[in-house]
Scaffold this motif. Structure first.
Motif, PDB file in Angstrom:
ATOM      1  N   GLU A 241       0.829  -1.200   0.000  1.00 40.58           N
ATOM      2  CA  GLU A 241       0.000   0.000   0.000  1.00 40.58           C
ATOM      3  C   GLU A 241       0.864   1.250   0.000  1.00 40.58           C
ATOM      4  OE1 GLU A 241      -2.908  -0.086   3.062  1.00 40.58           O
ATOM      5  OE2 GLU A 241      -3.561  -2.103   2.530  1.00 40.58           O
ATOM      6  N   ALA A 242       2.029   1.153   0.625  1.00 35.92           N
ATOM      7  CA  ALA A 242       2.948   2.287   0.673  1.00 35.92           C
ATOM      8  C   ALA A 242       4.375   1.752   0.615  1.00 35.92           C
ATOM      9  CB  ALA A 242       2.748   3.083   1.957  1.00 35.92           C
ATOM     10  N   VAL A 243       5.276   2.593   0.186  1.00 37.29           N
ATOM     11  CA  VAL A 243       6.685   2.204   0.117  1.00 37.29           C
ATOM     12  C   VAL A 243       7.235   2.167   1.537  1.00 37.29           C
ATOM     13  CG1 VAL A 243       8.954   2.875  -0.734  1.00 37.29           C
ATOM     14  CG2 VAL A 243       6.946   3.202  -2.171  1.00 37.29           C
ATOM     15  N   ALA A 244       7.876   1.057   1.883  1.00 35.83           N
ATOM     16  CA  ALA A 244       8.398   0.880   3.236  1.00 35.83           C
ATOM     17  C   ALA A 244       9.694   1.648   3.461  1.00 35.83           C
ATOM     18  CB  ALA A 244       8.618  -0.600   3.521  1.00 35.83           C
ATOM     19  N   GLY A 245      10.423   1.939   2.402  1.00 36.05           N
ATOM     20  CA  GLY A 245      11.691   2.647   2.527  1.00 36.05           C
ATOM     21  C   GLY A 245      12.466   2.574   1.232  1.00 36.05           C
ATOM     22  N   GLU A 246      13.682   3.066   1.295  1.00 37.90           N
ATOM     23  CA  GLU A 246      14.529   3.065   0.106  1.00 37.90           C
ATOM     24  C   GLU A 246      15.846   2.375   0.423  1.00 37.90           C
ATOM     25  OE1 GLU A 246      16.700   6.110  -3.020  1.00 37.90           O
ATOM     26  OE2 GLU A 246      15.458   6.913  -1.430  1.00 37.90           O
ATOM     27  N   LEU A 247      16.296   1.544  -0.492  1.00 36.64           N
ATOM     28  CA  LEU A 247      17.575   0.860  -0.371  1.00 36.64           C
ATOM     29  C   LEU A 247      18.495   1.319  -1.496  1.00 36.64           C
ATOM     30  CD1 LEU A 247      16.194  -2.728   0.210  1.00 36.64           C
ATOM     31  CD2 LEU A 247      17.098  -1.183   1.934  1.00 36.64           C
ATOM     32  N   ILE A 248      19.780   1.364  -1.202  1.00 36.43           N
ATOM     33  CA  ILE A 248      20.770   1.719  -2.214  1.00 36.43           C
ATOM     34  C   ILE A 248      21.787   0.592  -2.256  1.00 36.43           C
ATOM     35  CG2 ILE A 248      22.539   3.367  -2.905  1.00 36.43           C
ATOM     36  CD1 ILE A 248      20.966   5.463  -1.266  1.00 36.43           C
ATOM     37  N   ALA A 249      22.035   0.062  -3.449  1.00 39.55           N
ATOM     38  CA  ALA A 249      23.014  -1.010  -3.617  1.00 39.55           C
ATOM     39  C   ALA A 249      24.136  -0.531  -4.523  1.00 39.55           C
ATOM     40  CB  ALA A 249      22.341  -2.245  -4.212  1.00 39.55           C
ATOM     41  N   PHE A 250      25.357  -0.683  -4.064  1.00 34.51           N
ATOM     42  CA  PHE A 250      26.542  -0.362  -4.844  1.00 34.51           C
ATOM     43  C   PHE A 250      27.059  -1.676  -5.408  1.00 34.51           C
ATOM     44  CE2 PHE A 250      26.116   2.823  -1.572  1.00 34.51           C
ATOM     45  CZ  PHE A 250      26.285   4.003  -2.272  1.00 34.51           C
ATOM     46  N   THR A 251      26.992  -1.843  -6.721  1.00 40.88           N
ATOM     47  CA  THR A 251      27.347  -3.117  -7.338  1.00 40.88           C
ATOM     48  C   THR A 251      28.335  -2.922  -8.480  1.00 40.88           C
ATOM     49  OG1 THR A 251      25.578  -3.037  -8.988  1.00 40.88           O
ATOM     50  CG2 THR A 251      25.031  -4.000  -6.851  1.00 40.88           C
ATOM     51  N   PRO A 252      29.016  -3.998  -8.858  1.00 46.56           N
ATOM     52  CA  PRO A 252      29.819  -3.947 -10.079  1.00 46.56           C
ATOM     53  C   PRO A 252      28.895  -3.806 -11.292  1.00 46.56           C
ATOM     54  CG  PRO A 252      30.466  -5.805  -8.721  1.00 46.56           C
ATOM     55  CD  PRO A 252      29.218  -5.235  -8.136  1.00 46.56           C
ATOM     56  N   ALA A 253      29.469  -3.638 -12.445  1.00 44.51           N
ATOM     57  CA  ALA A 253      28.685  -3.431 -13.659  1.00 44.51           C
ATOM     58  C   ALA A 253      27.861  -4.663 -14.006  1.00 44.51           C
ATOM     59  CB  ALA A 253      29.598  -3.080 -14.821  1.00 44.51           C
ATOM     60  N   ARG A 254      26.726  -4.427 -14.605  1.00 44.72           N
ATOM     61  CA  ARG A 254      25.792  -5.455 -15.023  1.00 44.72           C
ATOM     62  C   ARG A 254      26.327  -6.341 -16.144  1.00 44.72           C
ATOM     63  NH1 ARG A 254      20.062  -4.802 -14.163  1.00 44.72           N
ATOM     64  NH2 ARG A 254      20.168  -2.796 -13.189  1.00 44.72           N
ATOM     65  N   SER A 255      27.407  -5.923 -16.772  1.00 41.18           N
ATOM     66  CA  SER A 255      27.944  -6.677 -17.895  1.00 41.18           C
ATOM     67  C   SER A 255      28.412  -8.073 -17.478  1.00 41.18           C
ATOM     68  CB  SER A 255      29.079  -5.914 -18.568  1.00 41.18           C
ATOM     69  OG  SER A 255      30.107  -5.657 -17.633  1.00 41.18           O
TER      70      SER A 255
END
Length: 89
Positions: free
Chosen positions: A32-46
């Motif tokens: 019903e509502a967004v619970a929060g925000e997450l940020i992920a630092f990842t290597p490239a999708r390639s």
């Protein structure tokens, strides 16, 4: 080079741990509502495995009613540091 890979693997481990905690909570199917925000630092999708990890992160975040921001990096320590500093500011 080894230090950069170690740093990226540490960031991935932190991301996976964060989603394990989120996944352990009782989550309803409909958000019903967004619970929060997450940020992920990842290597490239390639990289094939990283692409699978990112897809899994996005799916689990959606299931847990979280918004997720994926910040990709090509194993460039200076760029990753800048990304982290921008998010902290």
């Amino acid at each position: 080079m080894f230090k950069k890979i170690l740093v990226m693997l540490t960031v991935l481990a932190i991301s996976v741990t964060a989603f394990s905690v989120v996944g352990a909570q009782d989550i309803s199917e409909d958000c019903e509502a967004v619970a929060g925000e997450l940020i992920a630092f990842t290597p490239a999708r390639s990289e094939r495995y990283v692409n699978g990890l990112i897809t899994g992160l996005q799916n689990e975040a959606a299931n847990a009613c979280y918004e997720i921001t994926i910040l990709e990096n090509e194993f460039n320590q200076a760029e990753q540091d800048q990304q982290v500093q921008q998010q902290l500011a």
